[in-house]
Enzyme design. Structure first.
Site, short mmCIF file in Angstrom:
data_model
loop_
_atom_site.label_atom_id
_atom_site.label_comp_id
_atom_site.label_asym_id
_atom_site.label_seq_id
_atom_site.Cartn_x
_atom_site.Cartn_y
_atom_site.Cartn_z
N GLY A 185 45.91 32.92 46.14
CA GLY A 185 46.95 32.20 45.41
C GLY A 185 48.02 31.71 46.36
O GLY A 185 48.41 32.43 47.28
N ILE B 220 52.74 36.54 45.59
CA ILE B 220 53.94 36.67 44.75
C ILE B 220 53.95 38.01 44.02
O ILE B 220 55.00 38.49 43.62
CB ILE B 220 54.10 35.49 43.76
CG1 ILE B 220 52.90 35.39 42.81
CG2 ILE B 220 54.32 34.18 44.51
CD1 ILE B 220 53.15 34.42 41.64
N ASP B 221 52.76 38.62 43.85
CA ASP B 221 52.68 39.90 43.11
C ASP B 221 53.22 41.09 43.90
O ASP B 221 53.48 42.15 43.33
CB ASP B 221 51.22 40.20 42.74
CG ASP B 221 50.71 39.27 41.67
OD1 ASP B 221 51.54 38.65 40.98
OD2 ASP B 221 49.47 39.13 41.54
N ARG C 1 72.54 48.39 17.50
CA ARG C 1 73.68 48.75 18.36
C ARG C 1 74.68 47.60 18.46
O ARG C 1 75.65 47.68 19.19
CB ARG C 1 73.20 49.12 19.77
CG ARG C 1 72.44 50.41 19.86
CD ARG C 1 72.37 50.95 21.29
NE ARG C 1 71.77 50.04 22.23
CZ ARG C 1 70.47 49.91 22.46
NH1 ARG C 1 69.61 50.63 21.76
NH2 ARG C 1 70.01 49.05 23.34
P1 ATP Z 1 46.58 36.58 45.27
O1 ATP Z 1 47.06 38.00 45.40
O2 ATP Z 1 47.67 35.60 45.36
O3 ATP Z 1 45.63 36.36 44.12
P2 ATP Z 1 44.35 36.98 47.01
O4 ATP Z 1 44.22 36.86 48.48
O5 ATP Z 1 44.25 38.38 46.46
O6 ATP Z 1 45.68 36.28 46.59
P3 ATP Z 1 41.72 36.34 45.93
O7 ATP Z 1 41.27 35.19 45.11
O8 ATP Z 1 41.52 37.70 45.40
O9 ATP Z 1 43.25 36.05 46.32
O10 ATP Z 1 40.95 36.28 47.35
C1 ATP Z 1 40.93 35.10 48.11
C2 ATP Z 1 39.60 34.95 48.78
O11 ATP Z 1 39.34 36.08 49.64
C3 ATP Z 1 38.40 34.93 47.83
O12 ATP Z 1 38.18 33.66 47.26
C4 ATP Z 1 37.27 35.34 48.75
O13 ATP Z 1 36.81 34.23 49.51
C5 ATP Z 1 37.93 36.33 49.70
N1 ATP Z 1 37.64 37.70 49.23
C6 ATP Z 1 38.10 38.30 48.13
N2 ATP Z 1 37.58 39.53 47.98
C7 ATP Z 1 36.74 39.70 49.02
C8 ATP Z 1 35.87 40.77 49.45
N3 ATP Z 1 35.77 41.90 48.76
N4 ATP Z 1 35.15 40.59 50.57
C9 ATP Z 1 35.24 39.45 51.30
N5 ATP Z 1 36.04 38.42 50.93
C10 ATP Z 1 36.77 38.54 49.83
#
Ligand code: ATP
Length: 323
Positions: free
Chosen positions: A11, A126-127, A211
């Site tokens: 994100g 942002i989380d 209240r």
């Molecule tokens: P946000 O917290 O803002 O959602 P994020 O980095 O957690 O950001 P995700 O969509 O969960 O966002 O992950 C981004 C990308 O990271 C995924 O589209 C994927 O390509 C890669 N990714 C996620 N999980 C895995 C995993 N377990 N192993 C390898 N790559 C991963």
């Protein structure tokens, strides 16, 4: 000369651009050649990787979103996808990667490290739910955007003796809702980390009305068990007994957008530069972050697949302050 690449993934978060700028200019200051990857891991697979210089990152420190683009890339989760990504980096003789992103992205970083690539993660979500840092890039701005909405809704709520339920982002972690709720003086805060039923929220509103409160605010994270839908459903059935007329506002992606505040720009600049320093020391496979006010690094292996919940104990503070 050392060649390193930088990408933004997951994100988008306000401040990502300041981090890209810091990595690029930090690397140039060391005499290295930085490369930028377009669209996160999807760009690594597609090979959309280009050399960047100081001018490429000019005028972006104040911009929201990410100029590099981001993407969710399911292919990258598979070993075959990552093999393709590694071979694209190899073709350009790129020796290391900086990944700016949240939980999923840093789990991806840890996979690349296991497959032999030096990677440093920069926490950006942002989380604010990444393990290994007290604060992630984008969270402060998102809280302030939510807070501004709360403040505006309070004005109209007080004019009409209403209660507003404000839904903000946070599917698994209620950090934004908790912080904005405390700062905005919300009467009730509902988080994914906590059990609270619509009837309990309604009871708190009823008590606030009794209240003598003339208006009230409920701050709800989108992943809370008592979501705005559940609350409105309850209100349609039993609304008369609450005392307030209840309205709902969902902030949605507005919370992510817009210019990063000063705190996120400074944080992103410090962490982007710290990532380069880590690589210079030969310290790869870590997430850089802020722990107890200082720059710190945590092994990506410890960060991967882990989350940091919002401090639900602060809910009690919010409850007392809503008397
Ligand atoms: P946000 O917290 O803002 O959602 P994020 O980095 O957690 O950001 P995700 O969509 O969960 O966002 O992950 C981004 C990308 O990271 C995924 O589209 C994927 O390509 C890669 N990714 C996620 N999980 C895995 C995993 N377990 N192993 C390898 N790559 C991963």
């Amino acid at each position: 000369m050392k060649k390193i690449a930088v990408l933004t993934s997951g994100g988008d978060a306000p401040g990502m651009n300041a981090a890209v700028r810091a990595v690029t200019r930090g690397a140039l200051a060391k005499g290295w050649q930085p490369f930028a990857v377009r669209n996160g891991y999807a760009g690594l697979l597609a090979g959309t990787i280009e050399p960047f210089d100081a001018r490429n990152v000019g005028g972006i420190v104040q911009q929201g979103g990410t100029v590099l683009g981001s993407a969710r890339c399911p292919e990258f989760v598979e070993a075959a996808g990552r093999k393709k990504a590694l071979s694209n980096l190899e073709k350009l003789n790129i020796e290391a990667l900086v990944v700016i992103g949240g939980n999923g992205s840093q789990t991806g970083s840890a996979s690349l490290v296991r497959e032999g690539l030096p990677v440093v993660g920069v926490p950006s979500t942002i989380d604010n739910d990444l393990y290994g840092t007290d604060v992630s890039i984008g969270a402060d701005t998102a809280i302030n955007v939510t807070l501004e909405a709360i403040d505006r809704l309070r004005t109209t709520a007080s004019s009409h003796q209403r209660a507003f339920a404000v839904e903000t982002m946070g599917r698994d972690c209620g950090y934004i809702a908790l912080m904005a709720g405390i700062a905005g003086g919300a009467e009730v805060i509902a988080l994914p980390e906590q059990e609270i039923a619509p009837a309990q929220v309604a009871e708190r509103l009823r008590a606030a009305h009794q209240r003598g409160k003339t208006h009230a605010l409920v701050e709800i994270a989108e992943g809370a068990r008592c979501g705005v839908r559940e609350l409105m459903h309850y209100y349609e059935e039993q609304g008369d007994s609450i005392g307030f007329d209840l309205r709902v506002t969902r902030l949605g992606h507005v919370v992510r957008g817009g210019m990063p505040g000063a705190a996120d720009r400074v944080l992103a600049t410090r962490l982007g530069d710290a990532a380069v320093e880590c690589l210079a020391r030969g310290e790869s496979s870590v997430l850089v972050g802020i722990l107890c006010g200082e720059i710190a690094s945590t092994p990506l292996g410890e960060v991967a697949g882990r989350t940091r919940p919002a401090k639900a104990e602060l809910l009690e503070l919010a409850r007392v302050m809503a008397m």
